[in-house]
Write a protein that holds these residues in place. Structure first.
Motif, PDB file in Angstrom:
ATOM      1  N   LEU A   6      37.777  48.260  40.611  1.00  0.00           N
ATOM      2  CA  LEU A   6      38.225  47.047  40.791  1.00  0.00           C
ATOM      3  C   LEU A   6      36.939  46.094  40.079  1.00  0.00           C
ATOM      4  O   LEU A   6      36.118  45.914  40.374  1.00  0.00           O
ATOM      5  CB  LEU A   6      38.277  46.518  42.114  1.00  0.00           C
ATOM      6  N   THR A   7      37.579  45.508  38.631  1.00  0.00           N
ATOM      7  CA  THR A   7      36.690  44.668  38.021  1.00  0.00           C
ATOM      8  C   THR A   7      36.668  43.005  38.462  1.00  0.00           C
ATOM      9  O   THR A   7      35.524  42.780  38.136  1.00  0.00           O
ATOM     10  CB  THR A   7      36.977  44.860  36.543  1.00  0.00           C
ATOM     11  N   GLU A   8      37.690  42.650  38.817  1.00  0.00           N
ATOM     12  CA  GLU A   8      38.126  41.492  39.365  1.00  0.00           C
ATOM     13  C   GLU A   8      39.154  41.314  40.026  1.00  0.00           C
ATOM     14  O   GLU A   8      40.023  42.366  40.276  1.00  0.00           O
ATOM     15  CB  GLU A   8      38.018  40.394  38.260  1.00  0.00           C
ATOM     16  N   PRO A   9      39.398  40.269  41.238  1.00  0.00           N
ATOM     17  CA  PRO A   9      40.669  40.477  42.136  1.00  0.00           C
ATOM     18  C   PRO A   9      41.883  40.685  41.056  1.00  0.00           C
ATOM     19  O   PRO A   9      42.115  39.860  40.045  1.00  0.00           O
ATOM     20  CB  PRO A   9      40.420  39.258  42.605  1.00  0.00           C
ATOM     21  N   GLY A  10      42.646  41.372  41.272  1.00  0.00           N
ATOM     22  CA  GLY A  10      43.863  41.585  40.628  1.00  0.00           C
ATOM     23  C   GLY A  10      43.985  42.563  39.437  1.00  0.00           C
ATOM     24  O   GLY A  10      45.009  42.614  38.735  1.00  0.00           O
ATOM     25  N   GLU A  46      42.096  39.610  47.165  1.00  0.00           N
ATOM     26  CA  GLU A  46      41.268  38.583  47.264  1.00  0.00           C
ATOM     27  C   GLU A  46      39.959  38.752  47.173  1.00  0.00           C
ATOM     28  O   GLU A  46      39.360  37.671  46.869  1.00  0.00           O
ATOM     29  CB  GLU A  46      41.362  38.451  48.887  1.00  0.00           C
ATOM     30  N   GLY A  47      39.655  39.679  46.848  1.00  0.00           N
ATOM     31  CA  GLY A  47      38.186  40.045  46.451  1.00  0.00           C
ATOM     32  C   GLY A  47      37.207  40.037  47.628  1.00  0.00           C
ATOM     33  O   GLY A  47      35.941  39.858  47.550  1.00  0.00           O
ATOM     34  N   ARG A  48      37.957  40.103  48.813  1.00  0.00           N
ATOM     35  CA  ARG A  48      37.033  39.797  50.032  1.00  0.00           C
ATOM     36  C   ARG A  48      37.603  39.883  51.356  1.00  0.00           C
ATOM     37  O   ARG A  48      39.081  40.033  51.131  1.00  0.00           O
ATOM     38  CB  ARG A  48      36.171  38.508  50.195  1.00  0.00           C
ATOM     39  N   ALA A  56      30.386  42.712  42.447  1.00  0.00           N
ATOM     40  CA  ALA A  56      30.398  43.583  41.120  1.00  0.00           C
ATOM     41  C   ALA A  56      31.542  44.692  41.324  1.00  0.00           C
ATOM     42  O   ALA A  56      32.258  44.797  42.172  1.00  0.00           O
ATOM     43  CB  ALA A  56      28.840  44.334  41.566  1.00  0.00           C
ATOM     44  N   PRO A  57      31.655  45.254  40.169  1.00  0.00           N
ATOM     45  CA  PRO A  57      32.560  46.327  40.045  1.00  0.00           C
ATOM     46  C   PRO A  57      32.760  47.394  41.030  1.00  0.00           C
ATOM     47  O   PRO A  57      31.662  47.615  41.784  1.00  0.00           O
ATOM     48  CB  PRO A  57      32.618  46.769  38.652  1.00  0.00           C
ATOM     49  N   LEU A  58      33.797  47.737  41.545  1.00  0.00           N
ATOM     50  CA  LEU A  58      33.845  48.173  42.911  1.00  0.00           C
ATOM     51  C   LEU A  58      34.962  49.381  42.806  1.00  0.00           C
ATOM     52  O   LEU A  58      36.117  49.020  42.478  1.00  0.00           O
ATOM     53  CB  LEU A  58      34.051  47.501  44.254  1.00  0.00           C
TER      54      LEU A  58
END
Length: 336
Positions: A6-10, A46-48, A56-58
């Motif tokens: 996951l580099t950024e939401p979406g 949502e990123g959270r 950070a990338p996850l």
């Protein structure tokens, strides 16, 4: 190795990363299957989740199974080749919570796919050897991965005090609600009422253990039950469910909902209800494995979508497909 990041939401990108080396006490697991959890979808979109923020990338994914391919110092080399279900937790062995047996509540926990800890949507992961649970050949790779949400259900129903002859109301016919219904039936509950506003989800409930499947507006007519499990996170469902619990009964909150909910304190006090939450699990895998291996629960039957690692983004959105119950990513399927 490949990792779905996951580099950024979406946005998910499949990247090349080094294969991890197992530390002392660890095993290296070649991942075969990973189930998609609602928390994965939340992080993706949502990123959270609450205070847990992706900064950070996850690598997502914590419902995982695989095969041990290497061991760290101090681990029996005979474990290489074992098929395992991963309990995706690394508690601090010296914390007060771990020492008293509540290791899921360890404040220093490192849990797969919870920022900043990477998860299992990759070819290889490491985990403490005691948290790589051997599974028999009668349990498929898919079912071995889904022993993680099974463990959530086992922890929930233990807190609910479910046993032979119990009656239970479950709000929510999503994966955890249906898993709770299955496990409750296996634990001896004889009346299992499941509520959900969605017709398709209600239609799945009898197949997975419910004796009754009802719409939320019918909950107020339900005869008193021994325990109520909220697997929806919806405040109206929580309040209505509490009101259906008999005196001295139990309420267990497992669904992800808002931080604050107005509760009927008069009902809780006057009936002496025990109200508690569930946060992950502890000491549940042996029971989950036994239920799956005995055929008392059907985990493979809950899968409504199968994806490859390169299709991780689609898998994370599979819960938006009408009739979807559980998506599983076949990590081994397109491994080179």
């Amino acid at each position: 190795m490949r990792a779905a990041v996951l580099t950024e939401p979406g946005r998910i990108a499949v990247e090349d990363r080094p294969v991890p080396t197992p530390a002392a006490g660890d095993v290296l697991v070649e991942v075969t299957a990973v189930g998609v959890c609602g928390s994965d979808a939340h992080y993706y979109r949502e990123g959270r989740i609450g205070d847990f923020v992706v900064e950070a990338p996850l690598v997502l994914g914590h419902e995982a199974a695989g095969r041990i391919v290497a061991v760290g110092a101090g681990v029996d080399g005979g474990r290489v080749g074992e098929r395992v279900s991963i309990e995706p937790q690394r508690p601090d062995p010296s914390s007060a919570e771990t020492l008293r047996g509540d290791y899921n509540l360890c404040p220093h926990m490192r849990f797969y796919a919870t920022p900043p800890v990477d998860g299992a949507l990759c070819d290889y992961v490491t985990i403490g050897s005691a948290f790589a649970h051997p599974v028999p050949d009668s349990v498929s790779d898919t079912a071995a991965a889904l022993l993680e949400p099974t463990s959530v259900a086992v922890a929930t129903l233990r807190k609910a005090g479910v046993g032979a002859g119990s009656s239970l109301l479950i709000a929510g016919a999503g994966p955890i609600g249906l898993m709770c219904a299955q496990v409750a039936r296996a634990m001896g509950a004889t009346r299992i009422v499941v509520s959900d506003p969605d017709d398709r989800r209600r239609g799945n409930a009898p197949r997975f253990g419910a004796t009754e499947a009802i719409a939320p507006d019918a909950v107020r007519e339900v005869d008193p039950v021994d325990a109520f499990v909220d697997a929806s996170g919806a405040p109206p469902a929580i309040v209505d469910g509490m009101r259906r619990v008999r005196p001295a009964g139990r309420v267990v909150l497992v669904g992800m909902g808002p931080d604050t909910v107005a509760l009927p304190l008069g009902v809780i006090q006057n009936r002496e209800l025990v109200v508690t939450g569930v946060f992950r699990y502890a000491n549940t895998w042996p029971a989950a494995i036994a239920l799956a291996a005995s055929g008392r629960i059907d985990l493979d039957g809950m899968v409504t979508g199968r994806f490859r690692l390169a299709e991780t983004a689609q898998a994370l959105d599979a819960d938006r497909v009408p009739g979807s119950i559980k998506a599983v990513i076949d990590v081994a399927g397109d491994r080179g």
